[in-house]
Design a protein around this motif. Structure first.
Motif, mmCIF file in Angstrom:
data_model
loop_
_atom_site.group_PDB
_atom_site.id
_atom_site.type_symbol
_atom_site.label_atom_id
_atom_site.label_comp_id
_atom_site.label_asym_id
_atom_site.label_seq_id
_atom_site.Cartn_x
_atom_site.Cartn_y
_atom_site.Cartn_z
ATOM 1 N N LYS A 10 33.408 21.358 -4.662
ATOM 2 C CA LYS A 10 32.919 21.763 -5.985
ATOM 3 C C LYS A 10 31.531 21.215 -6.260
ATOM 4 O O LYS A 10 30.782 21.758 -7.076
ATOM 5 N N ASN A 11 31.174 20.115 -5.577
ATOM 6 C CA ASN A 11 29.871 19.505 -5.798
ATOM 7 C C ASN A 11 28.720 20.389 -5.331
ATOM 8 O O ASN A 11 27.562 20.159 -5.680
ATOM 9 N N PHE A 12 29.040 21.406 -4.513
ATOM 10 C CA PHE A 12 28.000 22.308 -4.037
ATOM 11 C C PHE A 12 27.634 23.364 -5.087
ATOM 12 O O PHE A 12 26.622 24.043 -4.958
ATOM 13 N N GLU A 13 28.472 23.538 -6.101
ATOM 14 C CA GLU A 13 28.193 24.520 -7.145
ATOM 15 C C GLU A 13 27.030 24.039 -8.007
ATOM 16 O O GLU A 13 26.987 22.882 -8.416
ATOM 17 N N GLN A 14 26.094 24.932 -8.250
ATOM 18 C CA GLN A 14 24.923 24.594 -9.047
ATOM 19 C C GLN A 14 25.006 25.265 -10.423
ATOM 20 O O GLN A 14 25.491 26.393 -10.543
ATOM 21 N N ARG A 91 26.769 31.292 -21.702
ATOM 22 C CA ARG A 91 25.444 31.770 -21.289
ATOM 23 C C ARG A 91 25.190 31.496 -19.803
ATOM 24 O O ARG A 91 24.070 31.194 -19.399
ATOM 25 N N ARG A 92 26.236 31.640 -19.011
ATOM 26 C CA ARG A 92 26.075 31.469 -17.565
ATOM 27 C C ARG A 92 25.630 32.779 -16.934
ATOM 28 O O ARG A 92 26.281 33.818 -17.086
ATOM 29 N N SER A 93 24.526 32.731 -16.220
ATOM 30 C CA SER A 93 23.932 33.929 -15.650
ATOM 31 C C SER A 93 24.894 34.676 -14.735
ATOM 32 O O SER A 93 25.056 35.900 -14.846
ATOM 33 N N SER A 94 25.541 33.957 -13.828
ATOM 34 C CA SER A 94 26.416 34.619 -12.859
ATOM 35 C C SER A 94 27.558 35.344 -13.544
ATOM 36 O O SER A 94 27.922 36.455 -13.155
ATOM 37 N N LYS A 95 28.124 34.727 -14.576
ATOM 38 C CA LYS A 95 29.250 35.347 -15.293
ATOM 39 C C LYS A 95 28.806 36.609 -16.023
ATOM 40 O O LYS A 95 29.472 37.655 -15.964
ATOM 41 N N LEU A 96 27.672 36.518 -16.733
ATOM 42 C CA LEU A 96 27.192 37.669 -17.491
ATOM 43 C C LEU A 96 26.839 38.827 -16.556
ATOM 44 O O LEU A 96 27.239 39.968 -16.783
ATOM 45 N N VAL A 97 26.096 38.523 -15.509
ATOM 46 C CA VAL A 97 25.633 39.577 -14.602
ATOM 47 C C VAL A 97 26.810 40.225 -13.873
ATOM 48 O O VAL A 97 26.916 41.461 -13.823
ATOM 49 N N THR A 98 27.697 39.414 -13.321
ATOM 50 C CA THR A 98 28.815 39.993 -12.566
ATOM 51 C C THR A 98 29.748 40.782 -13.476
ATOM 52 O O THR A 98 30.294 41.812 -13.054
ATOM 53 N N THR A 99 29.925 40.338 -14.715
ATOM 54 C CA THR A 99 30.785 41.068 -15.645
ATOM 55 C C THR A 99 30.186 42.430 -15.982
ATOM 56 O O THR A 99 30.884 43.453 -15.966
#
Length: 288
Positions: A10-14, A91-99
């Motif tokens: 999990k430490n690799f997640e940015q 406001r997480r970019s990955s969540k908004l974009v993938t959704t």
């Protein structure tokens, strides 16, 4: 969740959080749509079925994700705008974009047969990519939207002239490209009118202006508000009571999401629709 020796990964997640207090635009584009449109025989310079399908998928996204305040589409791209006070997915970019991308792609494929009933899809299936960009002010947001609409006009005028030279004028692709090289808008309008009796001003608005989607509340007198200034002065999301939040949610759910082909560069569009900048639901028109 149970701990294990593997949890260190999990430490690799940015973190990919988007800036607070900024407007978020998620823009999606069709992947490989030049080949895709050729495979399914899209009409040139514009295929109304394909544009209506894009609009229907975008409309479905706005119903599914009510936090989207306005959307704008041209060709195989769509921009979805989130208000600066939005806290969806933290406001997480990955969540908004993938959704947005996954929801849009799903509806595009689901609705395909409605607009292309005689042309079933086959692999490779249509897909879209996306990115999220933050804009700090109302002027920045409006300039972004204006940029996309100006692009729509420039590209459509060129394509309309290019394909007229090929389809009506009997030219080849390279010959038409060479003729149009270095021309201005007035030159292209003159070619269309003098050679093919086409008045570009009479072309359908959807081709010239693109499509803008928003919740269709009653229009407002511009003199009664200054939504842009109020939005820019907002330093943090306004705290609302649970009842007020629920009421706003219900009012949004009651509103019909309309698809229009309007000028979004001029002030009038924004001044008469303050809910686009205030994030406060307007008054739902009475059914006739």
């Amino acid at each position: 969740m149970a701990n294990s020796k593997f949890e260190y990964v999990k430490n690799f997640e940015q973190p990919d959080n988007l800036l607070l207090n900024t407007w978020i635009v998620v823009r999606i584009d069709g992947r490989g749509f030049t080949k895709f449109s050729s495979k399914y025989g899209f009409e040139k310079p514009n295929d109304r079925r394909a544009l209506d399908l894009m609009n229907a998928a975008a409309q479905a996204v706005m119903y599914e994700i009510p936090e989207v305040t306005i959307a704008y589409g041209i060709s195989d791209e769509y921009s979805f705008v989130f208000h600066k006070s939005c806290t969806l997915f933290e406001r997480r970019s990955s969540k908004l974009v993938t959704t947005i991308v996954s929801t849009f792609s799903s509806y595009y494929i689901h609705l395909w047969s409605t607009y292309f009933p005689d042309t079933p899809l086959s692999p490779p299936l249509p897909s879209f990519d996306g990115r999220a960009v933050c804009y700090p002010s109302v002027q920045n947001l409006r300039d972004y939207m204006s940029w996309r609409q100006v692009d729509c006009h420039i590209n459509n005028l060129y394509n309309t002239t290019f394909w007229a030279l090929i389809q009506k004028g009997g030219m080849g692709n390279l010959e038409a490209e060479e003729l149009l090289k270095g021309t201005y808008a007035a030159d292209k309008n003159e070619i269309l009118f003098s050679k093919f009796d086409i008045n570009y001003n009479n072309e359908p608005e959807i081709y010239k202006k693109g499509s803008v989607l928003f919740r269709g509340y009653e229009l407002v007198d511009p003199a009664t508000h200054n939504a842009a200034a109020e939005a820019d002065s907002l330093a943090e999301p306004v705290q609302q009571s649970k009842n007020q939040t629920e009421n706003d949610k219900k009012r949004r759910a009651k509103a019909r999401i309309v698809i229009e082909h309007l000028d979004i560069i001029k002030d009038e569009f924004w001044d008469r629709r303050p809910w686009l900048l205030s994030n406060k639901p307007g008054k739902v028109p009475k059914e006739t």
